[in-house]
Enzyme design. Structure first.
Site, mmCIF file in Angstrom:
data_model
loop_
_atom_site.group_PDB
_atom_site.id
_atom_site.type_symbol
_atom_site.label_atom_id
_atom_site.label_comp_id
_atom_site.label_asym_id
_atom_site.label_seq_id
_atom_site.Cartn_x
_atom_site.Cartn_y
_atom_site.Cartn_z
ATOM 1 N N TYR A 298 1.710 -20.924 141.325
ATOM 2 C CA TYR A 298 2.065 -21.418 139.992
ATOM 3 C C TYR A 298 0.909 -22.125 139.306
ATOM 4 O O TYR A 298 0.830 -22.142 138.086
ATOM 5 C CB TYR A 298 3.327 -22.292 140.058
ATOM 6 N N HIS B 42 9.826 -25.372 142.422
ATOM 7 C CA HIS B 42 9.366 -24.248 143.232
ATOM 8 C C HIS B 42 9.024 -24.654 144.665
ATOM 9 O O HIS B 42 8.473 -23.854 145.425
ATOM 10 C CB HIS B 42 8.163 -23.573 142.568
#
Lengths: 743, 743
Positions: B272, B425
């Site tokens: 990410y 996440h």
């Protein structure tokens, strides 16, 4: 331990005198006197040759530095004594060559000292203590490896022959070489007098020595076998292979005659062909040098050189051999045996410039005349790309026992096996296939179950799962009937039969096709399986049509597996995954398959798609609601983790007599984990249907997503190229010439 | 459909007049007027730049040829309308750049026409019909993608700004850009006013537009967030992530402050971070160009440039990001976001020549000043190899919330995660690790369960197995206690805690070491896990010591899995393979593991060896007879085949309070399927023992097969570098300085 350097001047003198006696002199076997002169002249000017020489020199120098060890034999392959003796013979051969090319006595001394150590050890040796083999060697657990040893050391001996004293030669021949050759021949007729890749090594080992020492009796045994062997009919080896068949030709010629088809296909498959090629070719080269009058390379219409071509054509885009029958994946044309094969085929086979491109990839040549000529060809920039096209190779001594075909187009390679049993390394998989793209397996052939030379896994030998799984019919991409093996899994039955080519046609690059029948695998059941590799502008890439027509006298259960590799993307049918896994069956390989999930077709065609190596694939197959769709995985009843846990998609059709499996396999699109774009991730087909299926014809219709209709028709009974067909399907007439129609 | 070319001469005139008004003129955002002049001057002389330009030109020209399509939004990612709008914004940005560099009106026309089509469509759009997101967009199913669109199209708009008529500009701003920006900010505060990678895109999208149109209100919202958002405390998104935390700084600065540690580690992990970096950096570049006075690249001690360095260091030898937390394997520094990151970091970060070697591998640059300077650096041959060394990166806004360490030596890379939760996440895997060799996974981190943008697999979105498997503790190479998740698998609890670095030391290249504690994952149970990567002349390659000391108030069941990849070679323990498979448990991820086999240690150390990519590996671990050794495989309860069927070796220790798992992981030897030689196929160890284990010290002894003793001692309570330790183990004294001893 490095043995002391012994003064040897007068020995050299003695050996020089010998030259005159022999007429031809030494070396003569692989290196020749003239060849050595040519090589010396070229040194420093041919890069691949120079590099190969200096790599060999570095390797042998390091070994000489380490000292000689000739241990008392004890281990199986992978164990120390096995690997040491193996390394010794490789080093002896190389040291012999270096002595000839570099004129440095240290290499001759190394060869002599090690051979003398063997001459001291050998007479004391009983048969090898490991009892696994039907033909135990003395240095190794099987005569096969002893034969390897002699094939290499005979070359080493040839290289130092003239340098050695007569006294030493006498010791070596009387205490080592001749008893060694007799042990692997007369002492083991069940090994030597046989048609088998092992026996080829035995024959050649004896033959190579015979040529070096000019021994006609040994040479005759090598070429045509022992005259007397006293073997009982029906004897088998430890792999279950039959020792002899009544009336077989034996010896080198016998081994050359029988396993090679006129196209150069070797009946055990490319993995063993690669292994077998080396002794065939090295002995052919030796015979060419010493007995050119035998014209061995012209034997059987030049089959040995054809065999090299066949072998290269039986590799995928990366040069890996297709693992037909017992084949370990990853073996490729980069192996030393193929370096030698390519060099010999180039030198003796008309200097085909395509071979140079393989040699260039190998980046290595043999240190003899053949390697020199290849290196010079590469240096001169003569190479052309080796164009692997579609090819059909007959199997059987006379080319009439089925075969193996490879259809190729735009990176896709479909391998179709409709061959004979393939000797003791054969699998029970008539009409099976595998599919590759860009050198990657898409639908795999499992290959063998063995970790060659990895001692931890069963001593590096065949694992029991090779019999219980790898050879079984259900382990392959072909039809299993009633859960049974082809030929009941019996070697004796399988060896009597072979599939038959129906037709092969690669004349139209857009529709390449191969079709074959098998009537004996299941008595009373006949199969006709046809593969077409079709390039059609309405599809992104060539696709495969797979048409399997089955006719039986009885109602059966038919299982047709596809051993796809990759991750399932999507199906058009519902399936239930089991919350507990059980094996799919009890025997015949089924005991090794976990039954992961069971589905039923929801349409009259079944769609199964997966992703592999970031490419998408879809299998579309016609189906009926009564079919079962099984998602299985290899690995049940595998207590030692010997098997790979790979997946399978199995079509199961029960309680029918006659049926046709019609499938299309597409490769399409791609995925990039870097751009995270999925392109063309779906099949191009919106439906697949059998529109006609009778004794004479089978026809399928593919409808694409852009609503185009494509029809493929196979003439089931008439394979003639010239026949005019005219049939009506529905209200449409189809008129064409030849065994198939596609439009 | 290709729209007709509209005459636009007087519009151009109008726009020229504007230049004076704005002071700075356009382009100014990413391309600048001076930059464009420099680029034009250099064209044809800087190969990578020229190649990147011509690739871009070819791509955009083909798109222009295809015509413009601005469909009514409908699909999830992977579907047509999603992919079309995505491609549109990418093309718009590129076409804008081409217009500036090539001075060809066709690109401006393309940009204008497409933007006008959007201006026509946008006001008619309701919120996107797909309801999956907590913040639905209009063009896309989530505001995130709408924000992507604006980040790119703002650049396109900047490039054609002066070329457009004022009238067109007014239409675009009033009907499209400003409402668009307001919708993703004021219209979706739960998306915009948040610290999350999604929100960064939102903030930057609004900020980029603000800079182009010189709108202070939008810019302020972008930089520090909306002043009023009326969000309820405790709100969550559709991935279960918390929307806001009390007192958080918001907007671009908030997103820059919080997720980045002072070392440049981004709390969600590198996958990410790679995605988030682009908006951070592109906006930083824009601010640098338009508002240099903000000195954004110096913000937080230059954290953005440090982040690029951190990111490159979080890749394996092939440039693939370590898949910590939710990370898709295969994403690498070849992604466009990293091309841009490397170019920006080079240009603004002191022209580090090591970055040029990455740029050279990428073989691509951004078409602006930064890309030009990189291309010129490469052309001048200035690059140096990027040396990835061992590195320890702190996590947390202030660098005090654990971290991620990578130990590197001779091709081996050990990744140790002792970080904070990692936002929505994050995975529940404190003190977990993974191991790589030569860029191949040896002991894997599973990564996410998702097939990004592959529509067939759940629309390309997160699959439910991401929660039920990928995030679960047992899915990782770390300790699971009593079959439970760390923090009970609760995001709220996990987010409050982080592991603590005990010490990190890479000063001695032969013993690199990292150690961390976790006291909160299981209340009442404390863990100290230490990894050392040791290079010792008595071993072929560096080996890993893995020491996990557990202290608990209660008796527990401890499971420590190793997700090895490859094929099992040999174990020193007996195990029974099950003839039927059941899941290993009912929940917390255990329901996804098949229990394939169960063993018991036969020695006080357990040996487990496997082969992967033709290299051999051995895990040796101390064990007691009461331990269970579980061979498991991922894939149970996976009805859609969403999971990879990868294996695991799990150490299970029951009914103990305190315990220590002491293991050594070796890479050794190799196998060649071409030469069929297995070299060094066995572990170097003949035994492994814990020789001392108390509150203060844990000591292990390794005995090699050549009978050498190696002792590793860890000081469990004092991590000081300077502390002098003196202890007696058996009858031997050990005296050393620092937190560990190895000899």
């Amino acid at each position: 331990m490095f043995l002391a350097i012994v003064s040897c001047k007068d020995k050299v003198n003695t050996s020089r005198a010998n030259e005159v006696v022999s007429g031809q002199g030494h070396p003569k076997l692989i290196l020749t006197k003239q060849g050595v002169l040519d090589i010396k002249k070229a040194l420093g000017t041919v890069p691949i040759f120079d590099a190969s020489l200096s790599a060999t020199k570095a390797e042998v120098d390091a070994e000489i530095e380490e000292g000689i060890d000739v241990p008392v034999p004890k281990d199986l392959s992978g164990g120390y004594t096995h690997e040491r003796h193996k390394r010794n013979f490789l080093m002896l051969q190389k040291a012999g060559v270096l002595f000839q090319i570099l004129d440095n006595d240290k290499y001759a001394i190394y060869v002599r000292d090690m051979l003398m150590a063997y001459a001291k050890l050998y007479p004391t040796l009983p048969v090898h203590p490991q009892t696994r083999s039907y033909a135990r060697g003395k240095l190794f657990w099987q005569c096969l490896n002893d034969s390897n040893w002699l094939v290499y050391t005979a070359q080493a001996y040839d290289c130092v022959y003239e340098w050695l004293s007569e006294k030493d030669r006498n010791i070596l021949e009387n205490d080592l070489f001749i008893p060694f050759a007799k042990f692997i021949s007369e002492g083991n007729p069940q090994f030597f007098n046989r048609v088998h890749n092992h026996s080829t090594w035995g024959n050649v080992a004896v033959g190579m020595l015979a040529l070096v020492i000019d021994n006609d009796e040994l040479l005759e045994n090598a070429l045509i076998g022992l005259k007397v062997d006293n073997l009982k009919a029906g004897m088998k080896d430890n792999d279950g292979g039959l020792i002899q068949v009544e009336g077989q030709k034996l010896g080198f010629y016998g081994n050359l005659d029988e396993p090679f088809s006129p196209d150069g296909y070797y009946n055990e498959g490319p993995y063993y062909q690669r292994y077998a090629m080396y002794p065939f070719l090295i002995f052919a080269q030796a015979l060419q040098n010493v007995k050119p009058e035998l014209k061995v390379l012209e034997y059987k219409d030049g089959v040995l050189l054809k065999a090299v071509n066949a072998l290269i054509n039986l590799t995928d885009a990366n040069g890996n051999f297709f693992p037909l029958n017992d084949g370990q994946k990853g073996m490729s044309y980069y192996t030393d045996a193929l370096v030698s094969a390519v060099d010999i085929a180039y030198y003796y086979g008309g200097k085909n410039p395509e071979l140079l491109s393989i040699a260039k990839k190998q980046n290595k040549v043999v240190l003899d005349d053949t390697g020199l000529s290849v290196a010079m060809g590469v240096k001169a920039g003569l190479e052309l790309p080796f164009q692997k096209k579609s090819i059909n190779l007959s199997d059987g001594k006379n080319g009439d026992e089925g075969g193996v075909g490879v259809l190729r187009s735009h990176g896709l390679e479909l391998v179709y096996k409709y061959a004979s049993q393939g000797s003791s390394h054969g699998h029970y998989d008539k009409l099976s296939f595998s599919l590759y793209e860009n050198g990657n397996e898409v639908i795999q052939d499992y290959g063998l179950s063995r970790f060659v030379n990895i001692e931890q896994k069963g001593g590096g030998n065949y694992l029991k799962e090779n019999k219980t799984w790898a050879k079984q019919t259900i382990a392959h991409n072909t039809l299993s009937v009633n859960g049974q093996n082809h030929f009941k899994g019996k070697f004796e039955i399988g060896s009597k039969h072979h599939s038959e080519l129906y037709f092969y046609n690669d004349e139209q690059p857009n529709v390449q096709i191969i079709s074959a029948t098998e009537d004996n695998a299941y008595p009373g059941t006949k199969m006709l399986r046809t593969f077409a590799l079709v390039k059609d502008g309405d599809f992104e890439k060539p696709f495969v049509i797979d048409l399997l027509k089955v006719k039986s006298l009885t109602k059966n259960q038919y299982d047709l597996p596809y051993y796809y590799l990759g991750h399932i993307m999507k199906t058009n049918f519902e399936y239930n995954s089991f919350s507990q896994l059980k094996p799919l069956g009890k025997n015949n390989g089924y005991q090794h398959l976990w039954n992961e999930a069971l589905g039923k077709p929801t349409e009259d065609y079944t769609v199964f798609s997966w992703k592999n190596n970031n490419l998408f694939y879809t299998l579309t197959t016609t189906s009926s609601k009564a079919d079962q769709l099984i998602l299985a995985r290899i690995g049940a009843n595998d207590p030692e983790y010997n098997l790979r846990k790979d997946p399978s998609f199995i079509l199961r059709r029960k309680d029918v007599k006659n049926t046709t499996f019609a499938s299309v396999i597409e490769s399409h699109g791609s995925y990039s984990p870097v751009s995270e774009l999925a392109l063309n991730a779906y099949s191009h087909l919106s439906s697949l249907k059998i529109i006609l299926d009778n004794e004479d014809y089978t026809a399928i219709e593919l409808i694409t997503k852009s609503n185009k209709s494509k029809v493929f028709i196979l003439s089931n009974k008439d394979n003639s190229k010239d026949k005019n067909h005219n049939i009506k399907i529905g209200d449409k007439n189809y008129n064409w010439i030849g065994a198939y129609y596609y439009r």
